[in-house]
Design an enzyme around this catalytic site. Sequence first.
Site, PDB file in Angstrom:
ATOM      1  N   TYR A 166       0.833  -1.206   0.000  1.00 28.88           N
ATOM      2  CA  TYR A 166       0.000   0.000   0.000  1.00 28.88           C
ATOM      3  C   TYR A 166       0.867   1.256   0.000  1.00 28.88           C
ATOM      4  CZ  TYR A 166      -3.656   3.252   1.570  1.00 28.88           C
ATOM      5  OH  TYR A 166      -4.534   4.305   1.685  1.00 28.88           O
ATOM      6  N   LYS A 170       1.074   4.002  -3.068  1.00 27.31           N
ATOM      7  CA  LYS A 170       0.658   5.383  -2.845  1.00 27.31           C
ATOM      8  C   LYS A 170       1.824   6.358  -3.026  1.00 27.31           C
ATOM      9  CE  LYS A 170      -3.760   4.936  -1.760  1.00 27.31           C
ATOM     10  NZ  LYS A 170      -4.849   5.577  -2.538  1.00 27.31           N
TER      11      LYS A 170
END
Length: 262
Positions: A166, A170
């Site tokens: 993640y 991002k």
Amino acid sequence: MTLPEPPESSSRPLSGRRALITGASRGIGADIARAFAAAGADLVLTARDASALEEPAGRLASEHGVRIAVLAADLAAPEVPDRLWGDAATLLGGLDVLVNNAGISHPETVDQLDSAHFDETLRVNLRAPALLAARAGAAMAAAGGGAIITIASAAALRPLAEHYAYSTAKAGLVMATRTLALELGPQGVRANSICPTVVLTDMGQRVWGDQPDKAAPMLARIPQSRFAQPHEVSDVAVWLASDAASMVSGTEIPVDGGYLIS
């Protein structure tokens, strides 16, 4: 040189704007749809299950007198990001704003990292929004300008345990957004990222708000000693899409209560 006039104050600062919001069926995306409709924007809302959007879309359109269309879009599918902007623009006769919100997470420690989870996270959280933003940005540049808003995460700027894929995705998306601002700024396209800490959506409440033992270490790192509410992200998104942010581009705005400085 003639400087632009300051924007007029308005309770509907997005009146006349047309926006595509991905991942709009729940959580932050649903609240951004609410805020944009209240601000006067016409919308195209997407989710994997378009039927989940029908009721809220109809309600928001009725409450705020705006046009709202819905599209089914599975951003994990390889061909979807390339065509989504064009499909959405057709529904409203053009688009001025992209809110790249859709995302997934598979929390797991590095030593338990599942390669399939890693690949899926990068497809949905990096590949899809980066390609969509590139297509949207090119179309906006050709039309004279627009705004791209990336819903990133504080985890893009500060590593978060159990969020290896993640955070990686991002962080890449934040840099993609900066690059769009650099390349397309001369054509009137602004691109910015919003980087929230934990947001107490329904899911956030279940995972963090209802588990004090899990939440306590995270809250200890946030000077304001609380997590964010969805509207605190949506309010920033509305501002970034409006003329009030006409000189704001290529930056990351934390909505984190000071988490990144602690």
